[in-house]
Write a protein that holds these residues in place. Structure first.
Motif, short mmCIF file in Angstrom:
data_model
loop_
_atom_site.label_atom_id
_atom_site.label_comp_id
_atom_site.label_asym_id
_atom_site.label_seq_id
_atom_site.Cartn_x
_atom_site.Cartn_y
_atom_site.Cartn_z
N GLY A 13 0.82 -1.21 0.00
CA GLY A 13 0.00 0.00 0.00
C GLY A 13 0.85 1.25 0.00
O GLY A 13 0.53 2.24 -0.68
N TRP A 14 1.93 1.22 0.76
CA TRP A 14 2.86 2.36 0.80
C TRP A 14 3.44 2.59 -0.59
O TRP A 14 3.47 3.71 -1.07
CB TRP A 14 3.97 2.08 1.81
N GLN A 15 3.88 1.50 -1.22
CA GLN A 15 4.50 1.62 -2.54
C GLN A 15 3.50 2.11 -3.58
O GLN A 15 3.83 2.94 -4.42
CB GLN A 15 5.09 0.26 -2.96
N MET A 16 2.27 1.61 -3.52
CA MET A 16 1.26 2.05 -4.48
C MET A 16 0.98 3.54 -4.33
O MET A 16 0.86 4.26 -5.33
CB MET A 16 -0.03 1.26 -4.29
N LEU A 17 0.91 4.02 -3.10
CA LEU A 17 0.69 5.44 -2.86
C LEU A 17 1.86 6.27 -3.38
O LEU A 17 1.66 7.26 -4.10
CB LEU A 17 0.47 5.71 -1.37
N VAL A 18 3.08 5.88 -3.04
CA VAL A 18 4.26 6.61 -3.50
C VAL A 18 4.33 6.63 -5.03
O VAL A 18 4.55 7.69 -5.63
CB VAL A 18 5.55 6.02 -2.88
N ASP A 19 4.10 5.50 -5.65
CA ASP A 19 4.14 5.43 -7.11
C ASP A 19 3.08 6.35 -7.73
O ASP A 19 3.35 7.05 -8.70
CB ASP A 19 3.93 4.00 -7.60
N SER A 20 1.89 6.36 -7.15
CA SER A 20 0.82 7.22 -7.65
C SER A 20 1.17 8.69 -7.53
O SER A 20 0.92 9.49 -8.44
CB SER A 20 -0.49 6.94 -6.90
N LEU A 21 1.77 9.06 -6.40
CA LEU A 21 2.15 10.46 -6.18
C LEU A 21 3.25 10.88 -7.15
O LEU A 21 3.23 12.01 -7.66
CB LEU A 21 2.59 10.68 -4.74
N VAL A 22 4.18 9.99 -7.43
CA VAL A 22 5.25 10.29 -8.37
C VAL A 22 4.69 10.46 -9.78
O VAL A 22 5.04 11.41 -10.49
CB VAL A 22 6.35 9.21 -8.33
N VAL A 23 3.80 9.58 -10.19
CA VAL A 23 3.18 9.69 -11.51
C VAL A 23 2.43 11.01 -11.63
O VAL A 23 2.41 11.64 -12.69
CB VAL A 23 2.25 8.49 -11.80
N ALA A 24 1.84 11.47 -10.52
CA ALA A 24 1.09 12.73 -10.52
C ALA A 24 2.01 13.95 -10.50
O ALA A 24 1.53 15.08 -10.61
CB ALA A 24 0.14 12.78 -9.33
N GLY A 25 3.32 13.74 -10.35
CA GLY A 25 4.24 14.87 -10.42
C GLY A 25 5.07 15.13 -9.17
O GLY A 25 5.80 16.11 -9.11
N ASN A 26 4.98 14.29 -8.17
CA ASN A 26 5.77 14.48 -6.95
C ASN A 26 7.19 13.98 -7.20
O ASN A 26 7.47 12.79 -7.08
CB ASN A 26 5.12 13.73 -5.78
N GLU A 27 8.09 14.88 -7.53
CA GLU A 27 9.47 14.51 -7.86
C GLU A 27 10.29 14.13 -6.62
O GLU A 27 11.27 13.40 -6.73
CB GLU A 27 10.15 15.65 -8.60
N GLY A 28 9.90 14.61 -5.46
CA GLY A 28 10.64 14.33 -4.23
C GLY A 28 10.61 12.87 -3.82
O GLY A 28 11.50 12.40 -3.12
N LEU A 29 9.59 12.14 -4.25
CA LEU A 29 9.49 10.73 -3.91
C LEU A 29 9.98 9.82 -5.04
O LEU A 29 9.97 8.60 -4.90
CB LEU A 29 8.05 10.37 -3.55
N ALA A 30 10.43 10.41 -6.14
CA ALA A 30 10.85 9.61 -7.30
C ALA A 30 11.89 8.54 -6.95
O ALA A 30 11.80 7.42 -7.47
CB ALA A 30 11.34 10.53 -8.41
N PRO A 31 12.87 8.82 -6.07
CA PRO A 31 13.85 7.78 -5.76
C PRO A 31 13.22 6.56 -5.06
O PRO A 31 13.84 5.50 -5.01
CB PRO A 31 14.85 8.47 -4.83
#
Length: 62
Positions: A41-59
């Motif tokens: 669930g954590w990974q799915m949320l992080v991946d979704s936020l990155v796809v939406a443009g959150n560059e800070g979580l990209a790594p």
């Protein structure tokens, strides 16, 4: 993780890609999410936020 996902993702669309401390909080709770078998669930949320443009979580995205 479901409550924060519900806040950020509504109707299958990311409505909040980042807040004041969300990136730091997500990084800090990763280990706890893993220990509680919530890492998917954590990974799915992080991946979704990155796809939406959150560059800070990209790594942390797959």
């Amino acid at each position: 993780m479901s409550w924060i996902s519900d806040l950020c993702i509504q109707d299958g669309r990311v409505t909040v890609k980042q807040s004041w401390l969300s990136n730091n909080w997500l990084k800090d709770v990763r280990r706890t999410a893993e220990e509680l078998d919530e890492l998917d669930g954590w990974q799915m949320l992080v991946d979704s936020l990155v796809v939406a443009g959150n560059e800070g979580l990209a790594p942390y995205s797959r």
